[in-house]
Every structure is written in structure tokens, then in C-alpha cells.
Design a protein around this motif. Structure first.
Motif, PDB file in Angstrom:
ATOM      1  N   TRP A 118      47.014  33.561  46.177  1.00  0.00           N
ATOM      2  CA  TRP A 118      46.793  32.260  45.967  1.00  0.00           C
ATOM      3  C   TRP A 118      47.402  31.250  46.704  1.00  0.00           C
ATOM      4  CZ3 TRP A 118      47.105  35.757  41.573  1.00  0.00           C
ATOM      5  CH2 TRP A 118      46.294  35.632  40.636  1.00  0.00           C
ATOM      6  N   ASP A 119      46.465  30.365  47.112  1.00  0.00           N
ATOM      7  CA  ASP A 119      46.979  29.089  47.863  1.00  0.00           C
ATOM      8  C   ASP A 119      47.141  29.440  49.263  1.00  0.00           C
ATOM      9  OD1 ASP A 119      46.796  27.224  45.859  1.00  0.00           O
ATOM     10  OD2 ASP A 119      49.222  27.856  45.074  1.00  0.00           O
ATOM     11  N   ASP A 120      46.751  30.629  49.799  1.00  0.00           N
ATOM     12  CA  ASP A 120      46.589  31.123  51.218  1.00  0.00           C
ATOM     13  C   ASP A 120      45.600  30.299  51.945  1.00  0.00           C
ATOM     14  OD1 ASP A 120      49.028  32.750  50.957  1.00  0.00           O
ATOM     15  OD2 ASP A 120      47.918  34.669  51.071  1.00  0.00           O
ATOM     16  N   ARG A 121      45.846  29.951  53.319  1.00  0.00           N
ATOM     17  CA  ARG A 121      44.723  29.463  54.061  1.00  0.00           C
ATOM     18  C   ARG A 121      44.232  30.823  54.602  1.00  0.00           C
ATOM     19  NH1 ARG A 121      43.390  25.146  55.139  1.00  0.00           N
ATOM     20  NH2 ARG A 121      44.430  23.549  54.078  1.00  0.00           N
ATOM     21  N   VAL A 122      42.891  30.741  54.545  1.00  0.00           N
ATOM     22  CA  VAL A 122      41.829  32.027  55.085  1.00  0.00           C
ATOM     23  C   VAL A 122      40.843  31.764  55.735  1.00  0.00           C
ATOM     24  CG1 VAL A 122      42.672  33.447  53.164  1.00  0.00           C
ATOM     25  CG2 VAL A 122      40.704  32.311  52.760  1.00  0.00           C
ATOM     26  N   TRP A 123      40.137  32.596  56.452  1.00  0.00           N
ATOM     27  CA  TRP A 123      39.024  32.427  57.175  1.00  0.00           C
ATOM     28  C   TRP A 123      37.938  33.064  56.507  1.00  0.00           C
ATOM     29  CZ3 TRP A 123      37.977  28.816  60.977  1.00  0.00           C
ATOM     30  CH2 TRP A 123      39.063  28.319  61.599  1.00  0.00           C
ATOM     31  N   PHE A 162      39.868  43.418  39.996  1.00  0.00           N
ATOM     32  CA  PHE A 162      39.078  44.157  39.190  1.00  0.00           C
ATOM     33  C   PHE A 162      39.476  45.604  39.505  1.00  0.00           C
ATOM     34  CE2 PHE A 162      35.883  40.876  39.829  1.00  0.00           C
ATOM     35  CZ  PHE A 162      35.993  40.145  38.688  1.00  0.00           C
ATOM     36  N   GLY A 163      40.468  45.952  40.265  1.00  0.00           N
ATOM     37  CA  GLY A 163      40.520  47.315  40.381  1.00  0.00           C
ATOM     38  C   GLY A 163      39.935  47.743  41.781  1.00  0.00           C
ATOM     39  N   LYS A 164      38.726  48.368  41.961  1.00  0.00           N
ATOM     40  CA  LYS A 164      38.172  48.638  43.131  1.00  0.00           C
ATOM     41  C   LYS A 164      38.003  47.647  43.925  1.00  0.00           C
ATOM     42  CE  LYS A 164      33.391  48.717  41.782  1.00  0.00           C
ATOM     43  NZ  LYS A 164      33.250  48.224  40.529  1.00  0.00           N
ATOM     44  N   ASP A 165      37.947  46.240  43.551  1.00  0.00           N
ATOM     45  CA  ASP A 165      37.840  45.255  44.371  1.00  0.00           C
ATOM     46  C   ASP A 165      38.226  43.890  43.737  1.00  0.00           C
ATOM     47  OD1 ASP A 165      35.695  44.700  42.527  1.00  0.00           O
ATOM     48  OD2 ASP A 165      34.253  44.639  43.843  1.00  0.00           O
ATOM     49  N   SER A 166      38.268  42.848  44.605  1.00  0.00           N
ATOM     50  CA  SER A 166      38.772  41.371  44.088  1.00  0.00           C
ATOM     51  C   SER A 166      37.621  40.362  44.206  1.00  0.00           C
ATOM     52  CB  SER A 166      39.972  41.341  44.603  1.00  0.00           C
ATOM     53  OG  SER A 166      41.230  42.201  44.107  1.00  0.00           O
ATOM     54  N   LEU A 167      37.799  39.538  43.383  1.00  0.00           N
ATOM     55  CA  LEU A 167      36.867  38.452  43.962  1.00  0.00           C
ATOM     56  C   LEU A 167      37.672  37.194  43.864  1.00  0.00           C
ATOM     57  CD1 LEU A 167      33.956  37.328  43.483  1.00  0.00           C
ATOM     58  CD2 LEU A 167      34.553  36.509  41.243  1.00  0.00           C
ATOM     59  N   LYS A 177      41.516  29.542  45.976  1.00  0.00           N
ATOM     60  CA  LYS A 177      41.994  28.968  44.674  1.00  0.00           C
ATOM     61  C   LYS A 177      42.237  29.796  43.451  1.00  0.00           C
ATOM     62  CE  LYS A 177      40.302  24.888  42.174  1.00  0.00           C
ATOM     63  NZ  LYS A 177      39.755  25.016  40.805  1.00  0.00           N
ATOM     64  N   ASP A 178      41.220  31.013  43.528  1.00  0.00           N
ATOM     65  CA  ASP A 178      41.239  31.838  42.392  1.00  0.00           C
ATOM     66  C   ASP A 178      40.980  33.324  42.827  1.00  0.00           C
ATOM     67  OD1 ASP A 178      41.672  31.870  39.460  1.00  0.00           O
ATOM     68  OD2 ASP A 178      39.897  30.438  39.353  1.00  0.00           O
ATOM     69  N   LEU A 179      41.708  34.205  42.057  1.00  0.00           N
ATOM     70  CA  LEU A 179      41.686  35.469  42.550  1.00  0.00           C
ATOM     71  C   LEU A 179      41.626  36.471  41.423  1.00  0.00           C
ATOM     72  CD1 LEU A 179      42.417  37.640  44.823  1.00  0.00           C
ATOM     73  CD2 LEU A 179      44.925  37.382  44.190  1.00  0.00           C
ATOM     74  N   ALA A 180      40.622  37.187  41.059  1.00  0.00           N
ATOM     75  CA  ALA A 180      40.401  38.138  40.009  1.00  0.00           C
ATOM     76  C   ALA A 180      40.505  39.551  40.556  1.00  0.00           C
ATOM     77  CB  ALA A 180      39.183  37.867  39.233  1.00  0.00           C
TER      78      ALA A 180
END
Lengths: 279, 368
Positions: free
Chosen positions: B350-355, B315-320, B310-313
Motif C-alpha cells: 500500500w502507498d508504494d511508488r511503483v512503475w 487472491f492467493g495465486k495472484d494479487s490485484l 492505492k489498493d491491493l487484493a
């Protein structure tokens, strides 16, 4: 649109004139050659010369300075103690009464303070035989009681802004409370103490009302002498004397203002630096 | 939790503090060993500063006792305690130079003039402020002031040094540097440190052990790892780091794992067994974002749940990532950006189906 500034400026000018023209005319007439106070007879400093050779005036001036010096010093010691106590000890029995009593002379009419001081000295003389004669001691005591409040107010205001943690740090590093007072508290509030002293000094130097109630034979201060001389008509040497007093008092107030202002500016600057460090 | 030594260096026994009817500190008991760095961690008003002030002697406990090196500290005034404090505002004496500030405490010690000067110089060297010895506090920077405050508190060689939010007044860059400097100074001097802080990162990097406080009480005491990986309550789990919490119910045991029914995850979860839990007990399952794995394909093993990004942030070294599950619950998950590249290199978009999946050992089970 042009009329309003003109009106405002003329009102301002009128106001300033009302305050300062009398003083200015006095200063100008102190350099008057003529003996008559209202007739200009050319420039001269002869009234200043006659002033300095007048033993009576010089003695009164010396007495005034002595009273102002002693009363301002004692008032500063007592007033500083009261100011610190009122801020540091927020809870003690009778604190509200104490704070009221300390500041009462501010609102008390001077005549009341004067007459009650007089009654007190008379009764004291009857009961314990002291003071036998009113003069330097009684005037000084009376001046202490009413100039102390100014010191207290100034010191109290400064103490309210002081960081309590500084005193705690000194205590934490091994100092007992009285050592903290001399090592930290007093040096930090010193500018306020100094300006309080200057205030007390100038107030004592000026005073007529309370002095006239509490003085006695041989205890004529400078303001009292001027008052008695003026009763016989304004003479040019009084103008010269008053001019000198304006100079002395004005300098005193100016110095007190500069000291306070500089301390305040430094405090604000330090606060800003500390604030910046906090960001 | 480490066992307290038979005679600990600092022992706080059932200490409470009342201000009028407000209970600032409630029945706190803890021990600190010699040379340890101990952190009191909590939000504002949790009682940590009051506890620190009781150790310094500025406040007397309403109940309970404090023993330092075997000596009962009740009634001992601040100026007689072998305890020094570094104040949050530093509280440097504004009318004294840096050197005079540091020398202030030494005047109460019966040492010669030469020795005193030597001690001041030693302290100035320790905090690398020798060139600033003759400056006034308002003529040096915030970081330098912090070091003066530290040197002043250490000059009398206290048994215990109290640090009230030591890094709070510094900017972020300086804070990281100062943190390591503080630790190295502590290691060199061997003085026992008690640090009060509201910053969990500060507590975790500085301290050997942390006491998490809330509403005047100690909620948990332990090493940073214990507190982070094995929190004993939802409060501690949420205060240190971030969690996503789910309501759960114990349904049984399978091998070494506890089986939980978690409606929000839409099924069964296996978590590391907690012996005290009985079947049918309502529990809280807490998951930390970095313990969750994100993948495009269904991973093998238990504890796998499908969701939508739903959301993606970034940060450079990692992403939330914030992933919404079919039940509507949002789960936060961290992914390290190990590969370098543009958006296409990401695990998911965004909007990808993931596990989402996690190890049974990574799940935190809380009995509340």
C-alpha cells in the motif's frame, strides 16, 4: 388477560357446535331403537337393517352412484381439456368468452341452471323428439355441465405451475403434440385430474336442486328420495341413510384432500430440491 | 477468423426474430462446422436463447434462413429436426425413471427392443449413471440430473446438440468437473455442440469458437484467443475479461508501432500497429490487468508510467493491484505471487511508488 382466551374459545366452540351438533345428533339418533325421531329408546342398528332391505332406497342409491360415476367421468374428460386449453393456448379467438362460459356455473344460482336445463330438454324433445323421457340421461347431462367447472379450475391451477420446458423436451425428442399430451402432460397433472374427478363425483352425489328439475318418473336419486321422505316426517331410517351418506361424502372429500395435499407437498419438495441445485 | 467451408454444416443466414415490436435477434449470420463446439455468449436479453430456440424449432425466424447439413429448416417442426436440446432446467420427465427418460426419444426410432435397451445402457455408461437407472429425477443430485439430460438428448444421436446454459445450475466445484466431462463426451461422440451461456469462462473453456452477442446482434465471432486478445470493440473487450480503457489519439508511426497520445497516462504510448488507423484519429486504448508489469525501479523501454498503489487484493495465486496515476486515473494490474512468503515478499505494498509497464504488442487499440 385470562378473559380473552375464554371468550375466543367459547366462540369457537359455539361455531363448531352450530355446524356439527345437528350432524352428530342425526348420527346418534340413527342408532335409536324408538320409532319416534325425538325420543331415545336405546341403542339399535335395526334402522340400518331396514334400510338395506328397502328396495326403493337401494334402487335410488344405485341410480345416484351410476349418475355420479358417469357424470364425474365425462366432466373430468371435458374439464381437463378445458383447463389445459385455457393455460396452454393463451391466444385464440373468443378465449375470454370461453373462459367465462366455462366458469359461469360456479356463480350461477343452481335454480337458474336447473330451470334452464329443464327448458332446454323440453324444447329439444319438441324439436328432435329426444329426450322422450327425463331420467338418468338428462340428470347426468345436467350434472356434467355444472361439475365440469370444478375439474377445470383444479386442472387449470395445476397447469399454471407445470414447467412448459418438460413438454418442449418431449417435442424436441420427437413426439408430436398429441403424444406429448399423453406421455408427459397428463401424467404430470394426474393428481389434479384425480382430485377433480372426486370433487365432481361427490358434488353429483349430493345434488338436489338441479336433479329435481331435470329428472322424471323412475329417476329418483337418493337425495331426492330423502327429500320426499322427510316431507312426510323424519323417520329413523332416513337418519341411518344420511349417516351413511355423510360417511361416503366425507371419505371422498378426505381422499381428494389427501391426494391434492400429497401432490402439492411433492411439488414443493421438488421445487426446493431444484432451487438447492441452482445455488 | 477461420474461413467458412464451402458448404458448412450449419448456416444461419440473416436471421431476425421479432416478438411484437421487440427485436430479439437482428440479422444474425454465422456458420458452424461439423464436430465443432460453438458458443453463443452474451448477457441476459441479448437474443442468444431466442437464436437457440429457432435452431430447435420452437420459434420460427421472422426473416432469414437456417440450413442444417444442406437442408432448409424453415417450417420443420421440432419433432422432425435432427436437433436435440439440453434445457437449462434439464426438463426431465418427473414421472419416469432415469432409464425411461433416456429411452424416451428412442421410441420414435424403428429399432428393436434389444437394440433400444443396449442404446440406453450405452448412454448410462457414457454419463456414468448406470447405478441410478431406476431412480426418479427427484431422487438424484443436481449434477446427476444434468447428466441424465445430456444422455437423453444424445440418445437419438442428433446431428446438432443445443445446450442452454448447461452448467448454470451447478455449484462452482461441480461446474469445473462437468466442463471437462462435457468436452470429453463431445470428443467421443463427435456431435456438433452449440452452447448458450452468459459465463465467459464457460464459453472459453468449452468452445472452439465463440459468437459474442449484444442486443440481438453478433458483435464478434472467433476462437477464444482471438476474442480475448483481439477484441474488435470496447463491448467485446469489456465483456470478456476485464480492461482499463483510455481515450487516445494516433499521433504517428515508429517502426512497427503506432504512437498514441494518451492524456490519462500522461504521455506517449507505443502500441502494435493497426493498419487502418489514420493519424489524428480518436481511439480507445484498452489494457488487460495481467498484461501490465509492476516494478519498483523504472524499467527500460517505452510504455512505463509511475503511480501509487492505492489498493491491493490478495487472491492467493495472484494479487490485484489498483494503481492511481498522477492524472487521477485508476489502473488495475495483476501480479502472480510466484514467491512464497508473508507480506514482505510482495512486489509492492500500500502507498508504494511503483512503475507500470507493458509491451507494445499487449496494448489493444480500438477504433471507437
Amino acid at each position: 388477560m385470562k378473559r380473552r382466551p375464554v371468550f375466543l374459545i367459547s366462540m369457537l366452540a359455539f361455531g363448531f357446535a352450530f355446524f356439527y351438533v345437528p350432524i352428530l345428533s342425526m348420527i346418534v339418533y340413527s342408532f335409536n331403537e324408538s320409532r319416534l325421531a325425538t325420543v331415545w329408546g336405546g341403542f339399535s342398528t335395526r334402522w340400518y337393517e331396514s334400510l338395506f332391505s328397502n328396495k326403493q332406497i337401494m334402487a335410488a342409491l344405485l341410480l345416484s352412484l351410476k349418475i355420479a360415476l358417469v357424470s364425474a367421468t365425462i366432466a373430468t374428460i371435458l374439464g381437463t381439456m378445458a383447463g389445459i386449453a385455457l393455460v396452454r393456448f393463451t391466444r385464440f379467438r373468443g378465449r375470454i368468452l370461453f373462459s367465462g362460459l366455462v366458469t359461469a356455473p360456479l356463480i350461477m344460482p343452481e335454480v337458474i341452471t336447473g330451470i334452464s336445463s329443464l327448458m332446454f330438454f323440453i324444447m329439444l324433445a319438441e324439436w328432435v323428439g329426444w329426450p322422450g323421457q327425463r331420467g338418468f340421461t338428462t340428470v347426468t347431462l345436467a350434472h356434467i355441465t355444472f361439475s365440469m367447472v370444478f375439474v377445470t379450475t383444479v386442472v387449470q391451477a395445476r397447469m399454471l405451475q407445470a414447467d412448459r420446458a418438460i413438454e418442449e423436451a418431449a417435442m424436441d425428442l420427437g413426439s408430436r403434440p398429441w403424444q406429448v399430451l399423453f406421455d408427459v402432460t397428463l401424467p404430470v397433472i394426474f393428481p389434479a385430474i384425480l382430485s377433480g374427478w372426486l370433487l365432481a363425483f361427490t358434488i353429483s352425489l349430493d345434488d338436489v336442486v338441479i336433479t329435481s328439475f331435470t329428472t322424471g318418473p323412475g329417476g329418483t336419486t337418493l337425495p331426492l328420495l330423502i327429500w320426499s321422505k322427510v316431507k312426510l316426517g323424519v323417520t329413523p331410517d332416513v337418519n341411518a341413510l344420511a349417516t351413511l351418506m355423510v360417511l361416503v361424502v366425507g371419505t371422498g372429500v378426505l381422499v381428494a384432500g389427501i391426494v391434492l395435499n400429497r401432490a402439492e407437498r411433492r411439488r414443493v419438495q421438488d421445487a426446493r430440491l431444484a432451487y438447492r441445485a441452482n445455488e | 477468423m477461420s474461413e467458412p467451408a464451402p458448404d458448412p454444416f450449419l448456416r444461419i443466414e440473416g436471421v431476425s426474430k421479432l416478438f411484437g415490436s421487440f427485436q430479439a435477434v437482428r440479422d444474425v449470420s454465422l456458420t458452424v462446422s461439423k464436430g465443432e463446439v460453438f458458443a453463443l455468449l452474451g448477457g441476459s436479453g441479448c437474443g442468444k436463447t431466442t437464436l437457440l430456440r429457432m435452431l430447435a424449432g420452437f420459434e420460427e425466424p421472422s426473416a432469414g434462413r437456417i440450413f442444417l447439413d444442406g437442408r432448409d429448416m424453415a417450417g420443420v417442426p421440432p419433432w422432425s429436426r435432427p436437433v436435440h436440446m439440453m434445457f437449462q432446467s434439464y426438463a426431465l420427465f418427473p414421472h419416469m425413471t432415469v432409464a425411461k427418460n433416456i429411452a424416451y426419444g428412442l421410441k420414435h426410432e424403428s429399432i428393436g427392443k434389444d437394440e433400444r435397451a443396449a442404446r440406453v445402457r450405452e448412454m448410462l455408461d457414457l454419463v456414468q449413471l448406470a447405478p441410478f437407472a431406476d431412480r426418479k429425477p427427484h431422487q438424484i443430485s443436481g449434477g446427476q440430473r444434468q447428466r441424465v439430460a445430456l444422455a437423453r438428448a444424445l440418445a437419438r444421436q442428433p446431428k446438432l446438440l443445443l445446450l442452454d446454459e448447461p452448467l448454470a445450475a451447478l455449484d462452482k466445484k461441480l461446474r469445473e468437473h462437468t466442463q471437462f466431462e462435457l468436452m470429453s463426451i463431445q470428443a467421443r461422440t463427435g456431435v456438433t455442440f452449440i452452447v448458450v451461456t452468459h459465463d465467459q469462462e464457460e464459453a472459453m473453456t468449452l468452445a472452439d469458437r465463440i459468437a459474442v452477442m449484444d442486443k440481438g446482434q453478433v458483435r464478434q465471432i472467433g476462437s477464444p484467443t482471438e476474442i480475448y486478445e483481439f477484441p474488435n470493440s470496447r463491448f467485446v473487450a469489456g465483456f470478456i475479461g476485464s480492461i482499463t480503457a483510455f481515450e487516445a489519439r494516433a499521433t504517428g508511426r515508429d517502426g512497427g508501432n503506432l504512437l498514441l497520445d494518451v492524456p490519462a497516462l500522461g504521455g506517449r504510448v507505443a502500441a502494435r500497429d493497426v493498419p487502418a488507423v489514420i493519424e489524428g484519429q480518436p481511439l480507445t486504448l484498452a489494457l488487460r490487468p495481467e498484461k501490465l508489469r509492476i516494478s519498483k525501479d523504472r524499467p527500460a523501454g517505452a510504455n512505463a508510467f509511475e503511480g501509487l498503489v492505492k489498493d491491493l487484493a490478495y487472491f492467493g495465486k495472484d494479487s490485484l493491484y489498483r494503481i492511481v496515476l498522477p492524472s487521477g486515473v485508476l489502473v488495475a494490474a495483476h501480479a502472480v505471487n510466484a514467491r512464497r512468503g508473508d507480506e514482505g515478499a510482495r512486489v509492492a505494498d500500500w502507498d508504494d511508488r511503483v512503475w507500470l509497464s507493458f509491451d507494445p504488442a499487449a496494448a489493444i487499440v480500438l477504433a471507437e
